[in-house]
Design an enzyme around this catalytic site. Structure first.
Site, short mmCIF file in Angstrom:
data_model
loop_
_atom_site.label_atom_id
_atom_site.label_comp_id
_atom_site.label_asym_id
_atom_site.label_seq_id
_atom_site.Cartn_x
_atom_site.Cartn_y
_atom_site.Cartn_z
N ILE A 172 36.00 57.66 40.97
CA ILE A 172 36.41 56.92 42.16
C ILE A 172 35.20 56.38 42.90
O ILE A 172 35.17 55.21 43.31
CB ILE A 172 37.26 57.81 43.08
N ASP A 200 24.63 62.07 44.09
CA ASP A 200 25.42 62.92 43.20
C ASP A 200 24.49 63.97 42.61
O ASP A 200 23.33 63.67 42.30
CB ASP A 200 26.05 62.09 42.08
N ASP A 243 42.51 61.40 54.70
CA ASP A 243 43.75 61.43 53.93
C ASP A 243 44.07 62.83 53.42
O ASP A 243 45.17 63.08 52.93
CB ASP A 243 43.62 60.47 52.73
N GLU A 252 47.93 71.49 54.43
CA GLU A 252 48.86 70.36 54.40
C GLU A 252 50.29 70.87 54.31
O GLU A 252 50.55 71.89 53.67
CB GLU A 252 48.54 69.44 53.22
N HIS A 300 47.85 62.29 52.59
CA HIS A 300 47.42 62.52 51.20
C HIS A 300 48.06 61.49 50.26
O HIS A 300 48.70 61.84 49.25
CB HIS A 300 47.80 63.93 50.75
N ILE A 301 47.86 60.21 50.57
CA ILE A 301 48.48 59.13 49.80
C ILE A 301 47.46 58.28 49.05
O ILE A 301 47.79 57.21 48.56
CB ILE A 301 49.32 58.21 50.72
#
Length: 407
Positions: free
Chosen positions: A160, A179, A262, A267, A290-291
């Site tokens: 991503i 990273d 998100d 949750e 969380h979409i």
């Protein structure tokens, strides 16, 4: 054709998994497919899974040791999402259960939302939208910016993060990333030497790291101090990665210019449940449930990806993409029967297998082996006439976890 009749294989899908996966299993001749729209508790799942061969889940269902120990017939788990942290991988490995996921299928959906949130926040659209709904005209240019020419900081340059990098550059942004692993920069992206350096350069910070002990509260009271004044923070990774109380304080004192979140440490379990977060009521903040990967395209891609991996394992023994049983890519074998043998990785197992088969004059047409630190996976293609005897002998091998006649 598999040796075990397809109509007897029980498949359980939880959490409203895409219709694509259900249709694919029906198309391949698997009739016993049960689909439930919600997650189950540990006790509920431990009871429901006793006769299940294939389990499909998303991110809410927790697969614990208790659940796995109750699943005596379970062959594989398909995680119809990008992560596998909801599964006790150590217990799954010990039980010889293959675990698959779809690490790439929702990449585009998440990346697009990151870019969209970046534009909305740097233009302070949430505040203007709220004011307009309340009947107040808030037209101003002060403190409102374009993304072009700004710097996108990306922590986590995986599937991503690298996609966000490409999209951000196409909008005229500079990209800097960090990273822990060595990653080849795409386009003109530059790697930062440290997270501190990245934070100091970034106008927009986006996080794409797994939820581990090493990344817990990665963005906290101390690291937020290194951010540029007015920087935007976006977390579409895991809920534990950002200290939300610290982020709230940084937004309210004006140091952080806005945020899009998100994912959250806690949750709700189902649609319509109450939800609370420290960021509620903060200015220029976008909160979503969380979409990030919740688009029809992403769910269809995930359904195709994970169901294909499950078919490959059920029908050919291929474990490519597995997080537990060692990954083997296998060619088909004409004129023989295939037996799958999963065992504890201790010295002498392969030697015992070969000795037993040789002693009983069982001809091995082909043999494949791969091991990891905990278990070994041996695939034997043997002569059809004596495959039943070979299956019995392999079950008696010491350190055996699971044996299955495939075809």
């Amino acid at each position: 054709m598999t040796s075990y009749p397809k109509e007897k294989i029980k498949i359980l899908f939880l959490e409203n998994i895409s219709d694509v996966a259900v249709k694919n299993f029906h198309k391949h001749g698997y009739e016993q497919v049960e689909r439930i729209n919600k997650a189950m508790t540990e006790d509920q799942l431990a009871e429901a899974i006793k006769d299940v061969h294939i389990l499909g889940i998303r991110s809410k269902t927790q697969i614990t040791k208790k659940v796995l120990d109750a699943a005596k017939k379970l062959q594989a788990i398909g995680c119809f999402c990008i992560g596998v942290n909801q599964v006790d991988l150590k217990a799954a490995t010990k039980n010889g259960v293959v675990v698959f996921n779809a690490p790439y299928s929702n990449t585009r959906s998440v990346a697009e939302l990151v870019i969209g949130a970046s534009i909305m926040l740097i233009r302070r659209v949430p505040d203007k939208n709220k004011a307009a709904h309340e009947g107040f005209w808030m037209k101003e240019a002060k403190g409102i910016f374009e993304l072009r020419g700004k710097t996108m900081g990306i922590i986590g340059y995986g599937n991503i993060g690298s996609q966000v990098s490409v999209m951000a550059e196409s909008l005229g942004m500079k990209v800097v990333f960090f990273d822990e692993a060595v990653k080849l920069p795409l386009g003109n992206a530059e790697k930062a030497k440290s997270i501190k350096e990245l934070l100091q350069k970034s106008d927009v910070l986006t996080l794409h790291v797994p939820g581990t002990s090493n990344t817990k509260s990665l963005i906290n009271k101390n690291t937020l101090k290194y951010c540029k004044k007015g920087a935007i923070v976006i977390n579409f990774a895991r809920g534990t990665v950002v200290d939300l109380e610290a982020l709230r304080a940084a937004i309210l004192d004006g140091h952080i210019g806005g945020a899009a979140v998100d994912v959250f440490p806690m949750e709700p379990e189902k649609q319509g449940d109450p939800f609370q977060t420290p960021l509620q009521g903060c200015p220029n903040v976008i909160l979503t449930p969380h979409i990030g990967g919740s688009t029809e395209e992403a769910q269809e891609n995930i359904g195709e990806d994970v169901s294909a991996k499950l078919f490959n394992y059920l029908e050919t023994g291929i474990t490519f993409g597995s997080h537990t049983v060692p990954a083997l890519a296998l060619p088909p074998q004409e004129g023989g029967h295939r037996i799958l043998h999963i065992h504890n990785n201790v010295p002498g197992v392969l030697s015992e297998i070969n000795t037993q088969l040789s002693r009983n004059n069982i001809n091995i047409l082909a043999q494949y082996l791969k091991t990891n630190d905990d278990i070994g996976y041996v695939v034997q293609d043997v002569d059809k006439n004596i495959s039943a005897h070979a299956l019995h002998l392999l079950k008696e091998v010491k350190a055996t976890i699971k044996v299955r006649m495939l075809y």
